[in-house]
Write an enzyme that holds these catalytic residues in place. Structure first.
Site, PDB file in Angstrom:
ATOM      1  N   SER A 262      33.537  -3.104  40.748  1.00  0.00           N
ATOM      2  CA  SER A 262      32.093  -3.086  40.535  1.00  0.00           C
ATOM      3  C   SER A 262      31.501  -4.426  40.933  1.00  0.00           C
ATOM      4  CB  SER A 262      31.785  -2.821  39.068  1.00  0.00           C
ATOM      5  OG  SER A 262      32.183  -3.953  38.312  1.00  0.00           O
ATOM      6  N   LYS A 263      30.186  -4.410  41.066  1.00  0.00           N
ATOM      7  CA  LYS A 263      29.459  -5.634  41.398  1.00  0.00           C
ATOM      8  C   LYS A 263      29.753  -6.705  40.331  1.00  0.00           C
ATOM      9  CE  LYS A 263      24.811  -6.918  41.197  1.00  0.00           C
ATOM     10  NZ  LYS A 263      23.444  -6.495  40.932  1.00  0.00           N
ATOM     11  N   ARG A 264      29.904  -6.236  39.104  1.00  0.00           N
ATOM     12  CA  ARG A 264      30.155  -7.163  38.015  1.00  0.00           C
ATOM     13  C   ARG A 264      31.513  -7.883  38.176  1.00  0.00           C
ATOM     14  NH1 ARG A 264      30.439  -4.301  33.329  1.00  0.00           N
ATOM     15  NH2 ARG A 264      28.920  -2.880  34.225  1.00  0.00           N
ATOM     16  N   ASP A 265      32.511  -7.131  38.721  1.00  0.00           N
ATOM     17  CA  ASP A 265      33.814  -7.762  38.971  1.00  0.00           C
ATOM     18  C   ASP A 265      33.656  -8.986  39.851  1.00  0.00           C
ATOM     19  OD1 ASP A 265      35.326  -5.972  37.605  1.00  0.00           O
ATOM     20  OD2 ASP A 265      35.833  -4.741  39.345  1.00  0.00           O
ATOM     21  N   GLY A 266      32.780  -8.853  40.846  1.00  0.00           N
ATOM     22  CA  GLY A 266      32.554  -9.955  41.773  1.00  0.00           C
ATOM     23  C   GLY A 266      32.132 -11.201  41.004  1.00  0.00           C
TER      24      GLY A 266
END
Ligand code: GLU
Length: 508
Positions: A262-266
Site C-alpha cells: 500500500s501507499k502507506r507501506d512506502g
C-alpha cells in the site's frame, strides 16, 4: 482470429501504484508480442472520485515507462471517445435493453429507505445486508411496483438507479488465464447498480459495454477485480453473448512487508510505491515516485516484469524488447509476488552500469542543477559519470559520488588524516606541489610516476600518502582512483586543492 486488442482502464483518482504499472506492462507486452493494439481508456464515471491532474499524470507515467498507447484520449483512435464521461449517453440504451429482457430493473429507493433496509435485515450473521435477491422484492423498484406507477415515477423524473437482477443459485464460471477455472455462487453477489441517478453508468456496466464496443480481446487487470467478474460475465451473457467476451487474466497482488502493498507501506518503510511523484491536489501531500527517487525506467520496467513472472531461465535482466520477446501470461504465478526494495535497487544499479551514460546524463544533470551546481561542459560531465557509475545505485547517488569533480571539498575527513600527519608528510606534499607544477603533459602516467618517485625518494609508505591525497582532493576516502581524479580535474585544480588542504593539515 481477430486482432489482439488489450486495454488499460484506469480511474483517474490519484497516483499510479506500481501494481497498476505492472498491469499496464503485462497488457503492453502481451499486445506487442502479438502485434496487437494497446488501448488506454479513462474510466471516470464516478464523478465523486474525480481528481484534478490524475489523468495527465497517468499519461506522464506511461511516457516515462516507454509504453505509449496506440489508442487513447490523447492519441485518439477509431473507437473514440476513450474517456467514459464523454460516452455517457451511449450506456443508457444497454441498461434499458437489460430491463426489457428482464435482467435488470429500475430502483427508486431513497437513501433513507436503503438505510432502513440495512437496519431491518441486519442479523448477527449478516451485519451489513446487501440489496440482493433476498431483499429486492421488499424494496421500491420496477419488480415490486405496478407498471403504471413505474411509468409515472419515470415520467416525473424521480431519482432512480438501474440494478442488475442477479440470478439465484447459479454457478457463474469462466476461464481465467492465470487462475484457470473460476466459479462464483450468484446468490452471494448483490444487485449491483448499473446506471446511477446522475445518468452515469457505474464501472460494471461501462467496462462491459466499452470492452465490447472497443473490440477488446483480452482484459488483464488486478486481482482486486476478480470479485466483480461474475457481474461482468453475466452482463456479457445478457448483452452480447459470451462468445464475444474477452479472455480474462486477473493479475496477482503485489505484496509489501505486511500484506498487500500500500501507499502507506512506502511511507513506513521508506521506499516509493508510485511510478512518479504524485501531489494530491487537495491536501498538497507529496508521495515520492520511483522516477524522482532515482530509478531508470529500464530498471523499473524490468523489476516489475519479474515481480511474479519468469521465463523459466536464470535470466533476470530484460530490456523492453527482450520482455516483449519472452513474456507469456501462462508463466505469471497465481500467488501474490513480494516486492523487495533491496532487489529493486539492485536492478537499478545493474541498469546504471549497463546503459551508456548518455542515456541518463540529462536527468543526472537536472539533479545537479537542482542542488545549484551548474554543469557547463557536457563532455566533462559524461566523462565523470562514466568514472563513478559503478558506485551508484540510484541516479541521485551521482551527486554525492561525483560532486568533488565540480567543487572543492568544503570539509575534510580530519579524523583519518590526523593520526598519519607528520613533518615528513608535510614535506612530501610541499614537494609534490612543485613536482606537479613542473609536469608539462598532465596524464595518468606522468602524474602517477611523479607521485611514486617522490614517495620512493622520501621513503614513505604509498598507502598512507594516497589516502591523504584522496582526502585532500575529495574531502573523504571515497571515489575512483586518486590519479584518475587528478587527471580528470586537471593540473591547476589538483595543485589548488593540495595547497588548500595543506594549509589546514599543517596546523595539526
Ligand atoms: N477502472 C478500473 C480500475 O480503476 C479498471 C478495472 C478493469 O480493468 O476492468 O482499475
Amino acid at each position: 482470429m481477430s486482432k489482439v486488442r488489450v486495454r488499460f482502464a484506469p480511474s483517474p483518482t490519484g497516483g499510479l501504484h506500481l501494481g497498476g504499472v505492472r498491469t499496464v506492462l503485462y497488457n503492453y507486452l502481451f499486445a506487442k508480442k502479438q502485434g496487437g493494439d494497446f488501448v488506454v481508456r479513462i474510466e471516470d464515471t464516478d464523478q465523486t472520485r474525480f481528481v484534478e491532474g490524475a489523468e495527465q499524470y497517468i499519461f506522464n507515467c506511461l511516457t516515462w515507462c516507454g509504453m505509449e498507447p496506440d489508442e487513447s484520449p490523447v492519441t485518439g483512435g477509431p473507437y473514440a471517445p476513450y474517456r467514459q464521461s464523454e460516452r455517457k449517453e451511449l450506456y443508457r440504451q444497454y441498461a434499458e435493453q437489460l430491463i426489457r429482457d428482464g435482467f435488470a430493473y429500475y430502483a427508486f429507493d431513497t437513501p433513507e429507505e436503503l438505510e432502513k433496509m440495512r437496519n431491518d435485515f441486519k442479523t448477527a450473521e449478516n451485519p451489513s445486508p446487501q440489496y440482493d435477491g433476498k431483499v429486492r422484492m421488499q424494496m421500491k423498484n420496477s419488480l415490486t411496483l405496478p407498471a403504471d406507477d413505474v411509468k409515472k415515477l419515470l415520467d416525473q423524473n424521480t431519482r432512480h438507479v438501474v440494478r442488475i437482477k442477479m440470478t439465484a443459485n447459479e454457478t457463474i464460471s469462466f476461464t481465467d488465464i492465470i487462475h484457470h477455472e473460476v466459479s462464483f455462487d450468484s446468490s452471494l453477489v448483490d444487485d449491483k447498480v448499473l446506471l446511477k441517478a446522475d445518468g452515469m453508468p457505474t464501472y460494471h456496466l461501462a467496462v462491459v459495454v466499452d470492452d465490447y464496443l472497443m473490440k477488446i480481446t483480452h482484459a488483464f487487470r488486478g486481482e482486486e477485480w476478480l470479485s466483480s467478474a461474475p457481474v461482468h460475465v453475466l452482463l456479457w451473457k445478457y448483452l452480447f453473448g459470451l462468445e464475444h467476451m474477452p479472455q480474462w487474466a486477473h493479475l496477482p497482488l503485489i505484496m509489501g512487508p505486511s500484506g498487500k502493498l500500500s501507499k502507506r507501506d512506502g511511507a513506513t518503510y521508506g521506499f516509493p510505491v508510485f511510478a512518479m511523484n504524485w501531489i494530491d491536489p487537495k491536501s498538497n501531500e507529496l508521495t515520492e515516485g520511483f522516477k524522482e527517487k532515482g530509478f531508470l525506467p529500464e530498471a523499473f520496467i524490468n523489476l516489475l516484469a519479474v515481480l511474479g513472472w519468469n521465463d523459466g531461465s536464470e535470466q533476470e535482466m530484460y530490456s523492453m524488447d527482450e520482455l516483449i520477446a519472452h513474456f507469456s501470461l501462462d508463466r505469471v504465478h497465481a500467488a501474490g509476488a513480494k516486492f523487495d526494495y533491496e532487489k529493486a535497487k539492485w536492478f537499478n544499479h545493474e541498469w546504471i552500469k549497463k546503459l551508456p551514460v548518455t542515456n541518463y546524463q540529462q536527468r543526472v544533470k537536472e539533479i545537479f542543477e537542482s542542488k545549484n551546481v551548474t554543469v557547463t561542459d557536457d563532455k566533462y560531465f559524461a566523462k565523470v559519470l562514466v568514472l563513478v557509475k559503478e558506485r551508484c545505485t540510484l541516479l541521485t547517488d551521482f551527486y554525492d559520488q561525483a560532486i568533488f569533480f565540480f567543487v572543492q571539498p568544503a570539509n575534510y575527513d580530519e579524523a583519518s588524516v590526523k593520526p598519519k600527519w607528520d613533518n615528513e608528510k608535510q614535506d612530501f606534499f610541499t614537494a609534490l606541489i612543485t613536482g606537479y607544477n613542473a609536469i608539462s603533459d598532465w596524464n595518468l602516467i606522468s602524474i602517477e610516476t611523479e607521485f611514486k618517485n617522490l614517495a620512493t625518494e622520501k621513503n614513505i609508505k604509498l598507502g598512507e600518502l594516497q589516502m591523504i591525497l584522496r582526502v585532500m582532493l575529495v574531502g573523504s576516502k571515497m571515489g575512483p582512483g586518486v590519479f584518475v581524479i587528478e587527471e580528470t580535474i586537471g593540473k591547476t585544480e589538483t595543485v589548488n586543492r593540495i595547497e588548500k588542504a595543506l594549509t589546514i593539515f599543517s596546523l595539526f
